[in-house]
Design a protein around this motif. Structure first.
Motif, short mmCIF file in Angstrom:
data_model
loop_
_atom_site.label_atom_id
_atom_site.label_comp_id
_atom_site.label_asym_id
_atom_site.label_seq_id
_atom_site.Cartn_x
_atom_site.Cartn_y
_atom_site.Cartn_z
N VAL A 166 84.26 17.45 19.55
CA VAL A 166 83.11 16.87 20.36
C VAL A 166 83.45 17.05 21.97
O VAL A 166 82.64 17.39 22.75
CB VAL A 166 82.72 15.49 19.93
N TRP A 218 81.58 18.99 24.92
CA TRP A 218 80.88 18.24 26.01
C TRP A 218 81.48 18.60 27.30
O TRP A 218 80.81 18.94 28.35
CB TRP A 218 80.95 16.72 25.66
N TRP A 226 76.50 18.86 16.38
CA TRP A 226 75.37 19.07 17.21
C TRP A 226 74.49 17.95 17.49
O TRP A 226 73.97 17.48 18.68
CB TRP A 226 74.56 20.14 16.52
N LEU A 228 76.37 15.51 20.09
CA LEU A 228 76.17 16.28 21.50
C LEU A 228 74.68 15.87 22.14
O LEU A 228 74.73 15.50 23.27
CB LEU A 228 76.70 17.64 21.50
N ARG A 240 74.58 12.34 23.30
CA ARG A 240 75.30 12.15 24.07
C ARG A 240 74.80 12.59 25.45
O ARG A 240 74.71 11.81 26.34
CB ARG A 240 76.79 12.87 24.18
#
Length: 916
Positions: free
Chosen positions: A12, A16, A39, A42, A45
């Motif tokens: 991750v 990112w 996915w 992300l 986030r």
């Protein structure tokens, strides 16, 4: 991180960072590996970061719906549609289903509208993320519009897509986007397979069941680390009436069975038999199969069907579960005949033993002997789980008259289960053996059962069972010596442990077969003599280390590291423990790895290396959770680390839970360590009376167990600080005397610093200016190197700063507190850094005028100034201890003081309103 993302932290972060740097990201991997879960993380986030996220997650069913995916992507931009030119506006409204199309929509207008909307969004102040999960299911009109728009954008958004791979080459399937559509070359982020540790958390979260560590390792291997397939395998295993042994196949998903049944039925008979023989071999080689009468061209049809591949020397199935599915479909009679053919053909003795075990039904002494020899080889190679299954099979095939051989093989199987970390199987095997054995064999079984109890933190159970083993050992002095050595480990109280160590030494010699146990007994005798308050006979330590000859034993290998850790020789302790960890990994001994990781976590915690300590503690907790241990030690360490880092609520919950469990099991060791944690949490939160009470209970527990020197517990300086804060100077002086005795008996850097720090606190609390004691404190800090006890050295600065502040030496106070705050911050001790900053803030700040106390506050304050405890005050005034604590907090605030030690002077005024 959620259960669906266990083990994906690094992946991750990698994705990112690439997105944050404006690189397009392609998350790729085979079906079921966890691309969509990553996915989603992300996307979440990005939303939390305030990005404008344009999302499409098409499914196979939606691939026939025109513009379904494009509508999902453009919906957050609907407010910009009215500003588009008329043809583009109409096209966008049709895509978004905001209007009905009277005429066929012009795809060029849709593409132009998409480009204009994306351009306008990317030109704003907020980062834009365009993201598609599984773009292979995009409906064709949406894909064409996106290709048209992205090729013509002037301001490109960030792009995130997932991509399903079907082989080792990530480019074996078309992508949604060509490289020239993107802001730059895409960053491919491969979703890696998961190991047994991560799959343990996923299986438990999804299925609510737990599997043994060896079984999880097999599932991880057969599933290729694919969490979707691993969940299906685990679900099938949990449905079985018993756990498959290492020699048995895991259940094969029904979909794969059906698929392979058709493939196998379509093969010629000769090819089908060849595939079956290959599947029945652990490692199918061309040479072994040739000796079994199989020619290489017999596999041509199976290779063309994609079932396997034939190399120059080996034959490999396309997926590990294909071989299991083939084996499952072989009729029992045919299978036994094929195993016999292979047993006569293979060259490897272990493979021959495996084949013999599967084609032999009746007891056979020769086959049993071959199996036991193969089990011994597997055990020596660090595969205890496999060895356990072979020892059990060897016992099954041992003729009834060979009782001694059968018993030995059963006990060896239990030991191997124990070494592999399968405590449930080890305990069950030991219990079963104990019901049918007598004499020394019974003693062996009971000793193994006691060891299982010790491994799962059932110390009272371990002692009881080992005492039964000692009684069953009878006149067998070597066996009695082994049991005595284990009882030395199992006993918590030093006196009985010391007596068992002396008995073990008396029963054992330095012969090669007894030398490891004798070394362990010597190390344990040294350890318990120190705990009993006797002088440290380091010659016992040296002799034990010499007898080890570089091979630390499981029984007492950690004792030297505990000793060096207790004397603040952290480098020696660290080196010893890392050497033990390497040996445990090489042997495949995961229980030993778990123990060593716990000791490493504690060593690094004391050394002030909190990040490294946290890594070791986390690894120990994860492994312990999979092994099924009690997790007491590493959970306590995690709570202590939380307290150092300022997470007091989490640390307090650990202390409370640990004390409850210790009470349920009557576990004195667990009670002691959690009392220490409870005291430290209360001290860090400023609840001084509560902290003093917890530390007092800890001291009473140690005295009751007759432990004069608890090597792993250094609590007296904190107890003194809590007593001073609570205004109980008599107990503080008694605790100081106790600490001085520990120092006189065994001087160490921590006792040097603890004594100096505590003397400043006690003298200052008595109302004197601790000038001499502050000089002693500075000298103590100078004696201890900066890298030995960074936390303790910084706490000395904190105490010095507070003492200087109370004596109104503002410059000295500021210098000490600033240095303390910097040192605390440097090692990550957030709780202490906050305390130092709070003290700094008080320097030079004009104190507010005291305000009047209420009658209840007045009475509580006067009783507290007389040295009464919170409990005594509560009983006198008929209120709860919590009410006392709340009133005292208000008293401190109103009188502009910070502790009970200052109440005496503050309450020297006559009753009534306090003058301003």
């Amino acid at each position: 991180m959620s259960a669906t993302l266990v083990g994906r932290d690094a992946t991750v972060e990698q994705a990112w960072r690439a997105l944050a740097g404006r690189s397009p990201v392609i998350v790729e991997g085979p079906s079921g590996i966890g691309k969509t879960a990553l996915w989603r993380a992300l996307v979440a986030r990005a939303e939390q970061a305030g990005w404008l996220v344009l999302v499409a997650a098409p499914t196979e069913a939606e691939a026939v719906l025109p513009y379904a995916a494009l509508a999902d992507l453009l919906r957050p931009l609907a407010a910009r549609v009215p500003a588009l030119p008329l043809p583009q506006r109409v096209a966008a409204e049709v895509v978004l289903l905001a209007t009905r199309a009277d005429e066929p929509v012009d795809e060029r207008a849709v593409g132009a509208a998409t480009r204009a909307l994306l351009d306008a969004a990317a030109g704003g102040d907020v980062p834009v993320l365009l993201t598609v999960d599984d773009p292979c299911w995009l409906d064709p009109p949406s894909e064409r519009a996106l290709r048209f728009a992205l090729r013509r954008l002037t301001r490109r958004p960030r792009v995130l897509i997932t991509h399903r791979t079907h082989g080792d080459d990530p480019a074996d399937a078309p992508l949604l986007l060509d490289d020239d559509h993107l802001a730059g070359p895409p960053r491919r982020v491969a979703v890696p397979p998961l190991g047994a540790g991560a799959l343990h958390h996923i299986v438990r979260a999804r299925l609510g069941g737990t599997l043994s560590r060896p079984l999880l390792a097999r599932i991880a291997r057969d599933a290729g680390g694919n969490p979707l397939l691993a969940i299906e395998l685990a679900r099938a295993v949990l449905r079985l009436p018993r756990t498959p042994s290492p020699g048995e196949d895991l259940p094969v998903p029904s979909s794969m069975r059906q698929l392979l049944a058709g493939t196998l039925d379509a093969l010629p008979a000769g090819s089908r038999d060849a595939v079956r023989l290959a599947a029945l071999l652990t490692v199918p080689t061309v040479a072994d199969l040739a000796r079994a009468g199989v020619s290489a061209d017999a596999f041509d049809a199976a290779e063309e069907a994609g079932l396997l591949s034939v190399g120059p020397r080996r034959i490999g199935f396309t997926h590990p579960l294909y071989a299991a599915a083939v084996r499952e479909g072989v009729p029992a009679g045919v299978r036994q005949r094929l195993h016999r053919i292979l047993a006569d053909a293979v060259a490897d003795p272990d493979e021959r033993a495996r084949q013999l075990a599967r084609c032999t039904a009746a007891p056979d002494a020769a086959v049993a002997t071959e199996l036991a020899a193969a089990a011994a080889r597997q055990r020596a190679r660090g595969a205890p789980a496999v060895a356990a299954a072979w020892y059990e099979r060897a016992a099954d095939l041992t003729p009834a008259q060979a009782t001694a051989d059968r018993d030995r093989r059963l006990l060896d199987a239990v030991q191997c289960h124990l070494d592999s970390g399968d405590y449930a199987a080890a305990g069950a095997g030991a219990d079963a053996a104990a019901t049918r054995l007598a004499g020394p064999a019974l003693a062996e079984a009971l000793l193994l059962r006691a060891t299982v109890a010790w491994c799962v933190d059932d110390l009272p159970g371990a002692v009881r069972t080992a005492e039964r083993a000692l009684a069953a050992a009878g006149d067998d002095t070597q066996l009695a010596g082994r049991v005595h050595a284990h009882l030395t480990l199992f006993h918590d109280a030093p006196e009985p442990a010391r007596r068992h160590a002396e008995a073990a030494i008396a029963h054992l010699s330095d012969r090669a077969d007894e030398r490891p146990l004798l070394a362990a007994a010597l190390l344990l005798l040294f350890f318990h003599e120190v705990r009993a308050g006797r002088p440290a006979r380091t010659e016992l330590l040296d002799r034990g280390l010499a007898l080890e000859a570089g091979e630390p034993s499981w029984l007492a290998g950690s004792i030297p590291a505990i000793w060096w850790r207790a004397t603040d020789e952290h480098g020696r302790a660290r080196d010893r423990l890392h050497d033990m960890l390497d040996r445990a990994v090489a042997r495949g001994d995961e229980p030993w790895q778990h123990e060593v990781l716990t000791h490493l976590g504690e060593a690094e915690l004391l050394a002030g290396r909190f990040t490294t300590a946290g890594e070791h503690i986390a690894a120990a907790r994860e492994l312990g959770e999979q092994l099924g241990t009690g997790l007491v030690g590493e959970t306590w360490l995690a709570g202590l680390l939380d307290a150092y880092r300022g997470r007091l609520a989490e640390a307090g919950a650990v202390a409370e839970g640990g004390l409850r469990r210790a009470a349920e099991l009557d576990d004195a060791w667990s009670r002691r360590i959690h009392l220490q944690l409870a005291g430290f949490v209360a001290l860090s939160a400023g609840r001084m009376s509560e902290a003093a009470e917890a530390y007092g209970a800890l001291a009473a527990e140690l005295d009751g167990s007759r432990i004069a020197e608890p090597l792993a517990q250094r609590f007296e300086p904190d107890w003194i600080e809590a007593c001073v804060g609570a205004g109980d100077l008599d107990t503080a002086r008694a605790a100081l005397a106790r600490l001085a005795r520990r120092h006189d008996r065994l001087p160490r850097p921590w006792t040097i610093l603890g004594l100096a720090r505590s003397r400043v606190l006690v003298v200052a609390a008595a109302g004197a200016d601790p000038v001499a004691e502050l000089a002693e404190l500075a000298a103590a800090r100078a004696r201890v190197p900066a890298d030995v006890l960074p936390l303790d050295r910084a706490r000395c600065l904190l105490v010095a700063g507070r003492a200087h502040r109370r004596a109104r030496r503002r410059r000295e106070a500021g210098a000490a507190l600033s240095a303390a705050a910097a040192e605390f911050t440097g090692i990550g001790a957030v709780a202490f850094a906050d305390r130092a900053q709070a003290e700094l803030a008080r320097i030079g700040r004009r104190a507010p005028a005291p305000t009047a106390l209420t009658p209840t506050e007045e009475r509580v304050a006067r009783l507290a100034a007389q040295g009464r405890t919170n409990r005594a005050i509560a009983d006198t005034l008929f209120i709860s201890p919590k009410t006392v604590e709340a009133n005292l907090a208000r008293v401190y605030r109103k009188l502009c003081i910070s502790s009970r030690a200052e109440l005496g002077a503050a309450m020297g005024r006559p009753p009534g309103p306090v003058p301003g």
